[in-house]
Design a protein around this motif. Structure first.
Motif, PDB file in Angstrom:
ATOM      1  N   PHE A   1       0.822  -1.205   0.000  1.00  0.00           N
ATOM      2  CA  PHE A   1       0.000   0.000   0.000  1.00  0.00           C
ATOM      3  C   PHE A   1       0.860   1.260   0.000  1.00  0.00           C
ATOM      4  O   PHE A   1       0.620   2.194  -0.774  1.00  0.00           O
ATOM      5  N   TYR A   2       1.868   1.294   0.865  1.00  0.00           N
ATOM      6  CA  TYR A   2       2.734   2.472   0.936  1.00  0.00           C
ATOM      7  C   TYR A   2       3.396   2.755  -0.405  1.00  0.00           C
ATOM      8  O   TYR A   2       3.421   3.898  -0.873  1.00  0.00           O
ATOM      9  N   TRP A   3       3.952   1.731  -1.021  1.00  0.00           N
ATOM     10  CA  TRP A   3       4.673   1.953  -2.282  1.00  0.00           C
ATOM     11  C   TRP A   3       3.723   2.499  -3.352  1.00  0.00           C
ATOM     12  O   TRP A   3       4.074   3.395  -4.100  1.00  0.00           O
ATOM     13  N   ALA A   4       2.514   1.939  -3.411  1.00  0.00           N
ATOM     14  CA  ALA A   4       1.538   2.441  -4.381  1.00  0.00           C
ATOM     15  C   ALA A   4       1.123   3.872  -4.049  1.00  0.00           C
ATOM     16  O   ALA A   4       0.949   4.710  -4.951  1.00  0.00           O
ATOM     17  N   TRP A   5       0.968   4.165  -2.760  1.00  0.00           N
ATOM     18  CA  TRP A   5       0.584   5.517  -2.334  1.00  0.00           C
ATOM     19  C   TRP A   5       1.670   6.508  -2.682  1.00  0.00           C
ATOM     20  O   TRP A   5       1.421   7.578  -3.228  1.00  0.00           O
ATOM     21  N   TRP A   6       2.921   6.148  -2.386  1.00  0.00           N
ATOM     22  CA  TRP A   6       4.032   7.056  -2.713  1.00  0.00           C
ATOM     23  C   TRP A   6       4.090   7.297  -4.216  1.00  0.00           C
ATOM     24  O   TRP A   6       4.356   8.415  -4.659  1.00  0.00           O
ATOM     25  N   ILE A   7       3.877   6.254  -4.986  1.00  0.00           N
ATOM     26  CA  ILE A   7       3.941   6.400  -6.441  1.00  0.00           C
ATOM     27  C   ILE A   7       2.808   7.294  -6.941  1.00  0.00           C
ATOM     28  O   ILE A   7       3.010   8.150  -7.809  1.00  0.00           O
ATOM     29  N   SER A   8       1.604   7.122  -6.387  1.00  0.00           N
ATOM     30  CA  SER A   8       0.490   7.970  -6.809  1.00  0.00           C
ATOM     31  C   SER A   8       0.684   9.414  -6.349  1.00  0.00           C
ATOM     32  O   SER A   8       0.195  10.350  -6.986  1.00  0.00           O
ATOM     33  N   TRP A   9       1.423   9.608  -5.283  1.00  0.00           N
ATOM     34  CA  TRP A   9       1.705  10.942  -4.729  1.00  0.00           C
ATOM     35  C   TRP A   9       2.901  11.589  -5.427  1.00  0.00           C
ATOM     36  O   TRP A   9       3.146  12.788  -5.286  1.00  0.00           O
ATOM     37  N   SER A  10       3.668  10.801  -6.201  1.00  0.00           N
ATOM     38  CA  SER A  10       4.958  11.258  -6.721  1.00  0.00           C
ATOM     39  C   SER A  10       4.885  12.416  -7.716  1.00  0.00           C
ATOM     40  O   SER A  10       5.783  13.277  -7.692  1.00  0.00           O
ATOM     41  N   PRO A  11       3.879  12.509  -8.609  1.00  0.00           N
ATOM     42  CA  PRO A  11       3.858  13.700  -9.476  1.00  0.00           C
ATOM     43  C   PRO A  11       3.715  14.982  -8.673  1.00  0.00           C
ATOM     44  O   PRO A  11       4.260  16.025  -9.038  1.00  0.00           O
ATOM     45  N   PHE A  12       2.993  14.896  -7.569  1.00  0.00           N
ATOM     46  CA  PHE A  12       2.747  16.038  -6.691  1.00  0.00           C
ATOM     47  C   PHE A  12       4.040  16.516  -6.038  1.00  0.00           C
ATOM     48  O   PHE A  12       4.471  17.660  -6.212  1.00  0.00           O
ATOM     49  N   VAL A  13       4.694  15.627  -5.284  1.00  0.00           N
ATOM     50  CA  VAL A  13       5.937  15.990  -4.594  1.00  0.00           C
ATOM     51  C   VAL A  13       7.076  16.167  -5.591  1.00  0.00           C
ATOM     52  O   VAL A  13       7.905  17.067  -5.464  1.00  0.00           O
ATOM     53  N   GLY A  14       7.121  15.298  -6.619  1.00  0.00           N
ATOM     54  CA  GLY A  14       8.219  15.351  -7.583  1.00  0.00           C
ATOM     55  C   GLY A  14       8.275  16.661  -8.333  1.00  0.00           C
ATOM     56  O   GLY A  14       9.362  17.213  -8.558  1.00  0.00           O
ATOM     57  N   MET A  15       7.113  17.201  -8.718  1.00  0.00           N
ATOM     58  CA  MET A  15       7.120  18.467  -9.438  1.00  0.00           C
ATOM     59  C   MET A  15       7.600  19.603  -8.540  1.00  0.00           C
ATOM     60  O   MET A  15       8.327  20.493  -8.976  1.00  0.00           O
ATOM     61  N   PHE A  16       7.201  19.566  -7.277  1.00  0.00           N
ATOM     62  CA  PHE A  16       7.683  20.571  -6.333  1.00  0.00           C
ATOM     63  C   PHE A  16       9.206  20.535  -6.215  1.00  0.00           C
ATOM     64  O   PHE A  16       9.887  21.546  -6.309  1.00  0.00           O
ATOM     65  N   ILE A  17       9.742  19.332  -6.003  1.00  0.00           N
ATOM     66  CA  ILE A  17      11.191  19.203  -5.836  1.00  0.00           C
ATOM     67  C   ILE A  17      11.916  19.657  -7.103  1.00  0.00           C
ATOM     68  O   ILE A  17      12.954  20.326  -7.035  1.00  0.00           O
ATOM     69  N   ALA A  18      11.370  19.306  -8.270  1.00  0.00           N
ATOM     70  CA  ALA A  18      11.989  19.730  -9.531  1.00  0.00           C
ATOM     71  C   ALA A  18      12.008  21.251  -9.641  1.00  0.00           C
ATOM     72  O   ALA A  18      13.007  21.844 -10.060  1.00  0.00           O
TER      73      ALA A  18
END
Length: 576
Positions: A394-411
């Motif tokens: 569940f965590y890995w899937a949640w992190w992956i679904s959350w990744s465009p959100f956090v990833g764009m910020f970090i970029a």
């Protein structure tokens, strides 16, 4: 943060994704392998003026919005028409609850190995790039200068690492793992039924504590931040160095070429929208559950569905107002204040909790994590199915679904950093903060349980933070601070998340009309309400897992694209 002009947080634009609205991204500086394409950002958009102006990608927005609307209406209809009356006073699950429970169970039970293997690949890629010559490549070009000071940049990474998840699971996860580990492996009819990580530590309090914290840190350490780093690095590389739009489709230019402007790219961006909407709705649903529990705990306010709906609507309304006001007015101040509140709450627990145990435990937990990292990362040949399916998958899937959100910020905040510096910071700063947070909150709860206080362990997940604070001084104040933290994280995540979704649905434009962000801000709140009504926490988790699955495939493709993109940059610099 009473004075935004002082301290390391002065550069923080927001706690979550992109905080600077600008009409175009800066051009690469120095020799870079710019991709020569005739495509212009926004050329496939449909535009309108008038009372409600819009500027959206004609396929990505239309398909994404229509699909999510259909899902929302369908879930409500299923919930309404299949609701069952209670039998002997016991509530019976509706058709939507049965559906979401089955969906989550099937995905985590059958595809846990896939999520875990993908997570390992992302971490290994990051570690490999750190030690390779490709690590010297700079985001934005060889001559690009960082947009923020290193201190401010670290502070923003800290901000990215804080959120509703740490508030919700800060107490409940370590405590749950400890309790399960103490029980040890339990077998029924030859099958293991307990949820202890690895082989548990039956009756051994010290080892159970170490194992519980190792498992918790595993879920909040290298792997989630490796996932975020892959998204952030891919977006930064292909936008800042290659001159392509700030959307996920751009990452796949080395694979699809000009076809990314057609349906292959449409599908990738649509999947990114689905992942972000449902990943964000999952976090907002958790926040609503915890804030409602806290309000009931402190003030006796009802904790039923009606309260959760009113709370989500009210918070979404505030987030919508912040969208209208603009990023620089309101949400930025709230974000900064929230970071200080989080630090104050953390220090309060460290000082008033088992201080020495927390400080010693911080280093001990890092050691336990290092010891158990490999066995916890192993996707095959294990017996702890309940732990793997219920937590890790569940965590890995949640992190992956959350990744465009956090990833764009970090970029957006990492332009001018070398790949090596970028990856080392992302893999170190936020995980360290997470370890300290989990050690303080979870360690305090475990110490309370070991001393004979079992009220925390016997409480619902969303209530455990407040039950833990009851046994510390000034619990009413600290609990209220906890509620405020959850609510403000909700507001800033909703506001910023709407910007990320809107950027993708606008074909990479970062200055689209405000009504579009209002639409997405409101709709994410509606999705969170629908999921809570349709199955509660299980429904939230089910949609995070189901949208995380296809986006995992997208990210695996991004791994190959990153390598090809960095190799092209390396050749360009070498030949310059």
């Amino acid at each position: 943060m009473s004075d935004p002009a002082e301290g390391p947080f002065k550069d923080i634009p927001e706690t979550a994704p992109p905080a600077v609205e600008e009409e175009s991204l800066p051009a690469p500086e120095g020799p870079t392998a710019i991709i020569d394409t005739d495509y212009e950002i926004g050329q496939d958009n449909i535009q309108g003026e008038g009372v409600i102006p819009y500027d959206v990608h004609h396929v990505v927005f239309t398909v994404s919005a229509a699909t999510i609307v259909t899902f929302t209406v369908g879930t409500l209809a299923l919930q309404y028409f299949t609701a069952h009356a209670a039998i002997d006073g016991v509530a019976q699950p509706s058709g939507s609850e049965i559906f979401f429970t089955s969906l989550r169970g099937w995905l985590t039970n059958h595809l846990d190995w896939f999520f875990m293997l993908a997570g390992n690949i992302f971490v290994l890629l990051c570690l490999g790039l750190i030690v390779s010559p490709l690590g010297r490549i700079r985001l934005g070009g060889p001559h690009a200068e960082p947009d923020f000071s290193r201190t401010g940049w670290f502070a923003m990474l800290f901000a990215a690492g804080m959120g509703i998840g740490l508030m919700f699971y800060g107490v409940s996860e370590p405590l749950s793992h400890y309790s399960e580990a103490m029980r040890g492996p339990i077998f029924e009819n030859g099958l293991r039924t307990d949820a202890a990580p690895l082989e548990g530590a039956a009756g051994n309090a010290l080892e159970s504590r170490r194992l519980a914290m190792a498992a918790t840190v595993f879920h909040w350490g290298l792997h989630p931040w490796g996932i975020y780093a892959v998204v952030a690095l891919s977006l930064g590389l292909f936008s800042y160095n290659k001159g392509l739009p700030l959307t996920m489709r751009s990452v796949f230019y080395p694979i699809f070429g000009e076809r990314i402007w057609g349906w292959p790219g449409h599908v990738i961006d649509i999947l990114a929208v689905f992942a972000t909407v449902f990943g964000l709705a999952t976090s907002l649903g958790f926040g609503a559950e915890q804030a409602t529990a806290g309000l009931h705990f402190l003030f006796g306010i009802g904790d039923g569905s009606a309260t959760k709906i009113v709370l989500i609507l009210a918070i979404t309304a505030v987030a919508t107002l912040s969208v209208v006001a603009g990023i620089d007015k309101g949400v930025q101040t709230l974000s900064r204040a929230n970071m200080w509140l989080a630090l104050i709450l953390l220090l309060f627990i460290i000082v008033n909790g088992p201080t020495l145990q927390i400080l010693k435990g911080f280093f001990g937990n890092l050691g336990a994590y290092a010891r158990d990292l490999v066995p916890l990362s192993n996707p095959v040949g294990r017996t702890d199915d309940a732990f793997r399916h219920g937590w890790t998958a569940f965590y890995w899937a949640w992190w992956i679904s959350w990744s465009p959100f956090v990833g764009m910020f970090i970029a957006r905040v990492s332009r001018g950093r070398s790949v090596r510096e970028f990856l080392m910071a992302v893999l170190i700063v936020p995980p360290i903060i997470s370890v300290l947070w989990m050690t303080a909150l979870g360690g305090t709860a475990i110490s309370q349980l070991q001393s004979g206080i079992d009220s925390v362990a016997n409480s619902a997940l969303e209530l455990q933070l407040f039950e833990m604070l009851v046994h510390l001084p000034m619990y009413a104040i600290s609990s209220f601070v906890g509620i405020v933290l959850v609510v403000v994280f909700f507001i800033t995540s909703s506001d910023s998340g709407s910007l990320v979704i809107d950027t993708i649905c606008s074909g990479g434009k970062v200055g689209s009309p405000t009504p579009q962000r209002i639409f997405w801000c409101a709709f994410v709140g509606i999705v969170a309400i629908v999921l809570l009504l349709g199955g509660g926490l299980t429904a939230l988790q089910a949609m995070a897992v189901s949208t995380g699955l296809p986006f995992t495939i997208v990210l695996l493709g991004a791994v190959w694209a990153i390598i090809r993109g960095l190799l092209a940059e390396h050749r360009e610099i070498r030949d310059a």
